[in-house]
Each structure stands twice: as C-alpha cells, then as structure tokens.
Design a protein around this motif. Structure first.
Motif, PDB file in Angstrom:
ATOM      1  N   UNK A 298       0.841  -1.189   0.000  1.00 47.90           N
ATOM      2  CA  UNK A 298       0.000   0.000   0.000  1.00 47.90           C
ATOM      3  C   UNK A 298       0.875   1.237   0.000  1.00 47.90           C
ATOM      4  N   UNK A 299       0.361   2.291  -0.535  1.00 53.42           N
ATOM      5  CA  UNK A 299       1.129   3.517  -0.654  1.00 53.42           C
ATOM      6  C   UNK A 299       0.952   4.433   0.548  1.00 53.42           C
ATOM      7  N   UNK A 300      -0.123   4.262   1.318  1.00 45.45           N
ATOM      8  CA  UNK A 300      -0.398   5.117   2.467  1.00 45.45           C
ATOM      9  C   UNK A 300      -0.165   4.360   3.776  1.00 45.45           C
ATOM     10  N   UNK A 301       0.414   5.057   4.727  1.00 50.97           N
ATOM     11  CA  UNK A 301       0.606   4.492   6.061  1.00 50.97           C
ATOM     12  C   UNK A 301      -0.186   5.315   7.065  1.00 50.97           C
ATOM     13  N   UNK A 302      -0.945   4.645   7.908  1.00 52.18           N
ATOM     14  CA  UNK A 302      -1.625   5.363   8.987  1.00 52.18           C
ATOM     15  C   UNK A 302      -0.597   5.737  10.048  1.00 52.18           C
ATOM     16  N   UNK A 303      -0.985   6.578  10.988  1.00 46.35           N
ATOM     17  CA  UNK A 303      -0.047   7.083  11.984  1.00 46.35           C
ATOM     18  C   UNK A 303       0.491   5.952  12.853  1.00 46.35           C
ATOM     19  N   UNK A 304      -0.350   4.941  13.129  1.00 45.59           N
ATOM     20  CA  UNK A 304       0.114   3.804  13.931  1.00 45.59           C
ATOM     21  C   UNK A 304       1.181   3.006  13.181  1.00 45.59           C
ATOM     22  N   UNK A 305       1.028   2.877  11.856  1.00 47.17           N
ATOM     23  CA  UNK A 305       2.056   2.210  11.056  1.00 47.17           C
ATOM     24  C   UNK A 305       3.389   2.931  11.187  1.00 47.17           C
ATOM     25  N   UNK A 306       3.336   4.248  11.097  1.00 50.60           N
ATOM     26  CA  UNK A 306       4.556   5.042  11.162  1.00 50.60           C
ATOM     27  C   UNK A 306       5.236   4.898  12.527  1.00 50.60           C
ATOM     28  N   UNK A 307       4.432   4.848  13.574  1.00 50.25           N
ATOM     29  CA  UNK A 307       4.988   4.669  14.923  1.00 50.25           C
ATOM     30  C   UNK A 307       5.721   3.334  15.025  1.00 50.25           C
ATOM     31  N   UNK A 308       5.127   2.278  14.459  1.00 49.41           N
ATOM     32  CA  UNK A 308       5.766   0.958  14.497  1.00 49.41           C
ATOM     33  C   UNK A 308       7.046   0.958  13.662  1.00 49.41           C
ATOM     34  N   UNK A 309       7.041   1.649  12.515  1.00 50.62           N
ATOM     35  CA  UNK A 309       8.241   1.723  11.678  1.00 50.62           C
ATOM     36  C   UNK A 309       9.389   2.371  12.458  1.00 50.62           C
ATOM     37  N   UNK A 310       9.096   3.463  13.167  1.00 54.29           N
ATOM     38  CA  UNK A 310      10.143   4.127  13.945  1.00 54.29           C
ATOM     39  C   UNK A 310      10.680   3.214  15.043  1.00 54.29           C
ATOM     40  N   UNK A 311       9.785   2.492  15.712  1.00 54.27           N
ATOM     41  CA  UNK A 311      10.229   1.547  16.741  1.00 54.27           C
ATOM     42  C   UNK A 311      11.068   0.429  16.128  1.00 54.27           C
ATOM     43  N   UNK A 312      10.685  -0.020  14.938  1.00 54.84           N
ATOM     44  CA  UNK A 312      11.437  -1.062  14.241  1.00 54.84           C
ATOM     45  C   UNK A 312      12.841  -0.569  13.890  1.00 54.84           C
ATOM     46  N   UNK A 313      12.948   0.680  13.440  1.00 55.50           N
ATOM     47  CA  UNK A 313      14.261   1.254  13.121  1.00 55.50           C
ATOM     48  C   UNK A 313      15.121   1.328  14.378  1.00 55.50           C
ATOM     49  N   UNK A 314      14.537   1.801  15.473  1.00 54.88           N
ATOM     50  CA  UNK A 314      15.285   1.869  16.732  1.00 54.88           C
ATOM     51  C   UNK A 314      15.787   0.490  17.154  1.00 54.88           C
ATOM     52  N   UNK A 315      14.936  -0.520  16.994  1.00 55.93           N
ATOM     53  CA  UNK A 315      15.333  -1.879  17.360  1.00 55.93           C
ATOM     54  C   UNK A 315      16.481  -2.372  16.474  1.00 55.93           C
ATOM     55  N   UNK A 316      16.405  -2.082  15.185  1.00 57.67           N
ATOM     56  CA  UNK A 316      17.472  -2.497  14.274  1.00 57.67           C
ATOM     57  C   UNK A 316      18.801  -1.843  14.660  1.00 57.67           C
ATOM     58  N   UNK A 317      18.767  -0.556  14.978  1.00 55.08           N
ATOM     59  CA  UNK A 317      20.001   0.146  15.317  1.00 55.08           C
ATOM     60  C   UNK A 317      20.586  -0.342  16.632  1.00 55.08           C
ATOM     61  N   UNK A 318      19.734  -0.814  17.539  1.00 55.75           N
ATOM     62  CA  UNK A 318      20.218  -1.357  18.803  1.00 55.75           C
ATOM     63  C   UNK A 318      20.729  -2.786  18.664  1.00 55.75           C
ATOM     64  N   UNK A 319      20.163  -3.527  17.728  1.00 54.39           N
ATOM     65  CA  UNK A 319      20.347  -4.976  17.689  1.00 54.39           C
ATOM     66  C   UNK A 319      21.322  -5.439  16.621  1.00 54.39           C
ATOM     67  N   UNK A 320      21.614  -4.583  15.629  1.00 54.94           N
ATOM     68  CA  UNK A 320      22.428  -4.993  14.484  1.00 54.94           C
ATOM     69  C   UNK A 320      23.657  -4.103  14.411  1.00 54.94           C
ATOM     70  N   UNK A 321      24.765  -4.681  13.986  1.00 55.60           N
ATOM     71  CA  UNK A 321      26.002  -3.914  13.853  1.00 55.60           C
ATOM     72  C   UNK A 321      25.794  -2.746  12.894  1.00 55.60           C
ATOM     73  N   UNK A 322      26.351  -1.592  13.247  1.00 57.66           N
ATOM     74  CA  UNK A 322      26.150  -0.377  12.456  1.00 57.66           C
ATOM     75  C   UNK A 322      27.105  -0.376  11.264  1.00 57.66           C
ATOM     76  N   UNK A 323      26.686  -1.021  10.195  1.00 55.77           N
ATOM     77  CA  UNK A 323      27.490  -1.070   8.983  1.00 55.77           C
ATOM     78  C   UNK A 323      26.689  -0.502   7.821  1.00 55.77           C
TER      79      UNK A 323
END
Length: 753
Positions: A298-323
C-alpha cells in the motif's frame, strides 16, 4: 492554579526529607480527582520545559531575570481549562504561557534524591517538579504513568539501573494485561514498550513486541529489491533496497479523514526537512524505474504504522552492527514513512533518525548536521501548540531538548568541530559534557585545567572529579571521590577495579571493588564481565560462570562473555553446556573467529559433526585459512569413517547424508583454499572411505554398481594425489627437504594404487 497545585509547588520549592514525608502523609487527605488534575498540570509544565518548548527559560530570559529579583522562586502556570476526564494517553490539559522559576536551594538534595545506582541525574529543567511527579504517580497507582515516569527517570541517568528496570517493565505489562484497548492503541503501546526493552538490552522481548504490534495492525514491514538509480549520472539501473508495507487498507481512508488538511499541517507546523545540496550527484531517494507491482503493498501508512516503523528502526540500530547494510535498511524504512507523516512528534523523530543514519555518509553529512540543527531550533518555535507537540511523543520515545542538543554537539565533535560542540554544551550548562568534549580532543592537560576551573567556580560534579582522577590514574583521588559521594558513586569503584585488574594484576582486590560497585548498580554488564575475568584468573571457575551469566542476562549480545563462559565450562568438562554458550556467542557475533574456532573444537568433542563442518566453512569465510590445517582434514575424514563404522540398517540413510555433506564441504574448500596440498590429500582419503561406504551400502541391500563405482573412485584417488603433489611443487621446492619427503611418501602411495 488550584490550591492543590500551589501546595505541591510550595513543597517542590522546599524539598527535603521532612517535607517529602509530609507530602506522602498528606496525599490521602486530598481527593484523587484533584491529584490527577494537579499531576496533569505539573507534568505538562515539566514536559513543555524539557521536551516540547518553547521554554520560558530561553524565550524570555531577560524577563525571567527581572522577575527573579522581585519574586520568590516558584511556578505559576497560566492554563486553559483542564479536561475532567483523566486520559493517560495525551489529553492532559493545555498549559501555555507559563512563568517558571527554578529553585537554587536544596539543589544538592534534589540531585542526590534523583541519583540511583551510583548514576548521576543529568542536567534538565524542573528536577524538583519531577520528584513531585514521581511521588504522585506512585500514589495514584496508574501503572502506565508509573512506567513512563520511571523510564524518563532512567533515561535522565547516565546508565540503566536495575532498581528502575523491574518497576518499569512490570507496571507497563500490568497496564497492558488489565486494560481494554483498541488494536491500534495497543499496537502503539507495544511499540513504546519495545523502546524500553531495547534500552535494557532485552532484544528478543523488543522484537516480540514489534511482531505483536504488526499483527494487531495487520501489517508486515519488509525489505525488497527494485531496479533503479541512486545517482544522477548513473547510466545503468541497479538493485535498490526499498521497504514495503503489506496490509489491508480498510482503515487508511478513515485515518486520512481525521487530518483533512495534511499538506497545510506539514507546511505550518512540522519542522523543515533539510535537502541535499544542489551540486550533489545523489538523488533525495533512489529513483525506482521498474513498475513491477508488489502484491498487497500500500502507498499510504496510517499514523500507527509510522509509529511501528520508527520503533522497528530503533530496534534495528540497537540490535544490528552499524554497517553500510544497516544504514541502507534504515534509509529504506525512513523513505517509506517520512513523506506520509502527519504528526509533529512522529515526523520530528523520523528526521532525527535520518540525521543520525546519514551522519556517516560523507555526501550526506552536511544535511545531517543541518537537519539536527533545525530539530534543535524548533524547540523555541511558537507553533504548533503544546498539545500538538505532545501527541504520540511517548509512543516514539521523543528525546528531551538537552539530549537532542547533546547529540548535535557530539556530531560536531566527531567531525572536528570541537569548539562548536563545546559551545552547545556550555550554553546548556552541561559541564560534564564540556569536559568530555575537551577529552575527545585527546588533550588531557587541557581537560585537567578545565575541571580545575569548573570546580573552583562551584560547577564541579562527582563525575567530573572521577574523570579527573581517572586521567591522573590516581587511586587516592578515586577513593576520595568514593567517600565524597557517601559511597554511592559506583563509577569510582569500577575505575579502581580496572586499575587493580589491568595494571596491578591484583584480581582478588578487583573482585572486592567490583562487588561494591555492583551492589549499588547491578545493571552494568561490563562490570560483571571484568568480575568474571577476575574469577577466571584465580581459577574460581564456578563463580566466573555465574558472573558471565549475569553479564549476558543484561546484554545477551555480549559475545566475549559467552566465549569466556564456554572456556570455563570446557575446563570443568561441561562440554554440552560449553557448546550451547558458544552457539549463543556466534549468534550475536558472527564475525568473531575465535568463537567459531572454539565452537569447531567443542562440536567435534560432542560429535556434532554438521556444526563442525559449518564452523570450518565459516572460518574460511572469515579469512582464517591458517586455522584449517592438515589436522582438520584428518578429522573431517575421521568423522566420515566414524559414521560408516557405527552405521546399521536403520542409520544407512544418515550415513548417506553425511557423505553428501562432506562432499559439499570439500567442494567449498577446493574453491577457497585449493592451492594447499592437504586439501587434495584429504579428498583422496575421503575417496578411499567412499569405497568402504559403497561396500557398506551393498551390505545394507542398497542398489550399488560396486565395480563401476570402485573404478571411478580409484581414478579419483590417483588424480587427487597427483594434484596434491603438484600443489607442493612451487618455486624452490627442490631445496626444502620436508617437501621432498612428503612428495616421496605420496609417490609411494600413488604407486601402490
């Protein structure tokens, strides 16, 4: 301002143990409705000053100074009507046009009260009001706000502390379990909880929260490849990483109806989105030129989707080597949601993550710094209003102004702008960070002078004095810091322990010092690691295992602790447990060749042959060719021989699988290190064992053309041994007697065929 708020402000302005006890005894006499309303007002004043802005402290500095000369220090909020319904999410009443006066009295009491686990409370505004908020949240027993206030408390400390961790996680989960919530709201709260788990190194729990949030929203965020161009002068299309959202779109239209004038909101309220310079060869985002549809995207994200995306990014940066791979993944997810955001907090957090992610890109570093400056400057903007800024801020873990400015200062320091970073820290009176800024330059003498000057003018802190002692490497000064802090500043004992461990080699003394530090703050995985190493040096292996276990219970990605724990277990002949520890270690540190080498040895010891083969391949991939010597090839063939010898009618199938797996292993080794003679010798011996395998297969009744296979294998053996001799005959081989001897032995073996 109601009478309850006036009373709370008066107590906040005169904090001491007696008044705090008085307040706790007074609370049961006040109606809970009045306390909830007071909590709302005071919290929004606190949040406005530290997170949302604009702050009276910076906006009306001259006016503030004039008032301070005339008025007693207090807080006078001039607010609109507060909503009666206490909603713990965001309807907390509007507080605008606030005059704030900061108490100077009892500042040492306030700092000591808020310091926990030997960790200092960093510089923010309205610390005295924060204490009142903590007391109110505990009395009102609102589990969500107990968790939120305490999580803010821990983020204001230097390091995570155990005392707050359990309170936060337990209360948050109680709220989720006992409260009826809509799916969208629960998904947002799970995203908020994932930040908490990541902060305390609980990465698996954070990932579970994010998976549940995506399930509730009926969405799955995935990465995919599409053909496109990243630079303006790129002639050929190449694969570009993009993020997609797979979801039913039934509630997207409703979300858009909630904010009908989204473009106007973007222009009026949201922070300016910094763009790349015109002369750059990069596109703002990859130019995707294929038109292949992605099913159910889908091309549109609701605000809750965006909140989850930001949390997912934070988790990736905490959990995966910064390369570079992680940076591209984060960019793809940000491109998915940034242009679609209609929330001030969500959009600002997205731009912040983009700035941090692009900072390591040389061609995007300028935009990264410019964007960070915009985000810091918007704190003093008059619009949007406080309610707009506050909405969704907890869901995205929006940083306070001091934290945001500190990140900007650190960015300037890393690119050599030491003076710029220093000015930011000094303007905010972040004196400890000013010292760190100078120390980053490597000028220890200037750092010492700066600390001496700050102490002289009364700006010195316990942490600053500890840094001074660490630079001097002075145990006496560290002991003085420890005593001055009333034996509560754990870092002093940690520094003493490192001197005892690394310099004096006094491991028994290091153990005692670390035990003192961990008694104050047990949530320090490095302290547990050094404690475990100290026990290892004293051969107290059971205690070492316990210490390393504590370390990985805090940070499961601490591969060194897993490796040392396994080493202790191997010495104690606990081979099965050691293999489990090593498997956890390589899971979290795939590039640590030492762990793979140890796992290779212990796998063979435990007769886990498939893991043994995997370790060999991994060590080759890590360019550790020297570890795969002739003895390893002997052991590879011994595993095959062992499997043949123990095979029976029922295990014949497993024998065939082992043969095929070893064959694939040899194909890999020939490709990677085929220039070594013992690779071909190993293949020759493997082929000899295949003769025995074919004979055993015939005994088990399997259809085998034994004569044809035998002739093929004889030919293979001869060819492999000839290839082995050829690998030995490098330039100058005639002068190496050892090589000549090996060739003679192989020639004799070849003639016997």
């Amino acid at each position: 301002m109601n009478d309850c708020v006036k009373l709370l402000v008066f107590i906040a302005d005169n904090l001491n143990d007696q008044n705090i006890n008085y307040l706790k005894g007074l609370l049961p006499q006040i109606s809970k409705e009045d306390l909830k309303d007071s909590f709302q007002e005071l919290f929004m004043v606190f949040w406005k000053e530290n997170f949302g802005g604009p702050s009276f402290h910076y906006k009306d500095a001259e006016s503030k100074l004039n008032h301070e000369k005339l008025l007693k220090k207090q807080i006078i909020p001039q607010h609109q009507e507060v909503q009666n319904n206490y909603n713990p999410e965001w309807n907390i009443g509007k507080v605008n046009n606030t005059l704030i006066y900061f108490p100077q009295e009892n500042s040492s009491f306030i700092d000591n009260y808020l310091s926990l686990g030997g960790e200092q409370f960093r510089n923010i505004q309205l610390k005295h009001i924060f204490i009142i908020l903590k007391i109110l949240s505990e009395y009102l027993q609102d589990h969500l706000w107990i968790a939120r206030i305490n999580f803010l408390h821990n983020q204001f400390l230097i390091q995570p502390v155990q005392q707050l961790k359990d309170i936060i996680i337990d209360n948050f989960n109680i709220y989720l379990d006992k409260t009826q919530l809509q799916e969208k709201e629960r998904a947002c709260l799970l995203s908020e909880l994932s930040y908490i788990y990541d902060f305390y190194y609980k990465y698996q729990e954070a990932e579970q929260c994010l998976d549940q949030a995506q399930q509730l929203l009926k969405v799955k965020f995935e990465l995919a490849g599409r053909l496109g161009k990243r630079t303006k002068y790129q002639e050929f299309k190449t694969a570009q990483l993009i993020a997609t959202a797979i979801e039913d779109t039934e509630y997207i239209q409703q979300e858009n109806q909630d904010i009908p004038n989204a473009q106007q909101l973007l222009q009026e309220f949201l922070p300016v989105k910094a763009t790349l310079p015109e002369d750059t060869i990069l596109y703002e985002k990859p130019l995707i030129e294929d038109d292949l549809p992605i099913k159910n995207s889908k091309s549109e994200l609701c605000i809750e989707d965006q909140i989850v995306v930001l949390a997912l990014i934070n988790h990736m940066k905490k959990n995966i080597a910064n390369d570079e791979i992680l940076q591209q993944q984060v960019s793809a997810f940000l491109e998915l949601m940034l242009d679609k955001s209609k929330s001030w907090a969500v959009y600002s957090q997205g731009l912040l993550l983009r700035s941090i992610n692009e900072y390591s890109y040389y061609k995007k570093m300028e935009r990264s710094l410019a964007q960070m400056q915009v985000l810091a400057d918007q704190y003093n903007d008059k619009v949007p209003d406080l309610e707009t800024r506050f909405k969704y801020s907890f869901y995205v873990n929006f940083p306070d102004y001091y934290n945001l400015s500190a990140q900007l200062g650190e960015m300037w320091m890393k690119v050599g702008g030491i003076q710029s970073g220093y000015q930011i820290f000094s303007r905010l009176e972040m004196w400890d960070e000013c010292v760190d800024c100078i120390l980053q330059m490597g000028d220890t003498q200037r750092t010492l002078k700066e600390i001496e000057q700050l102490i002289f003018i009364g700006k010195g802190s316990i942490r600053m004095k500890c840094v001074y002692a660490e630079i001097k490497n002075d145990k006496t000064l560290l002991k003085n810091v420890w005593n001055e802090s009333n034996k509560r500043f754990a870092r002093a004992q940690r520094s003493l322990a490192e001197i005892s461990f690394f310099q004096e080699k006094n491991y028994a003394k290091a153990i005692k010092q670390l035990q003192k530090a961990l008694k104050i703050n047990s949530y320090q995985h490095r302290s547990w690691f050094i404690l475990g190493c100290s026990y290892m040096r004293l051969n107290q292996l059971e205690e070492a295992i316990k210490s390393f276990g504590q370390s990985v219970s805090i940070n499961e990605k601490d591969a060194e602790s897993w490796g040392n724990m396994a080493a202790c277990m191997i010495t104690l002949k606990k081979f099965k447990e050691a293999m489990g520890a090593l498997e956890q270690g390589v899971k979290h540190s795939e590039s640590d060749w030492k762990l793979w080498s140890n796992l290779m040895a212990i796998s063979l010891k435990n007769k886990k042959f498939y893991k043994f083969y995997q370790c060999i391949e991994r060590l080759i991939s890590l360019n550790q060719h020297g570890l795969i010597d002739e003895q390893i090839f002997i052991k590879i063939n011994q595993t095959f021989q062992y499997q043949i010898q123990i095979s029976d009618q029922e295990s014949a199938r497993q024998m065939r699988f082992t043969k095929e797996r070893i064959h694939r292993l040899y194909e890999f080794l020939v490709k990677e290190i085929g220039q070594r003679y013992y690779v071909w010798e190993g293949l020759a011996i493997y082929s000899i064992l295949c003769l025995e395998y074919e004979q055993r297969s015939l005994e088990f009744g399997l259809e085998v053309d034994i004569e044809l296979r035998r002739q093929q294998l004889y030919d293979d053996i001869a060819n492999f041994r000839m290839k082995s001799i050829q690998m030995l005959m490098t330039v100058g081989w005639e002068q190496d007697m050892q090589i000549i001897f090996i060739i003679q032995q192989k020639h004799l073996s070849y003639r016997k065929m």
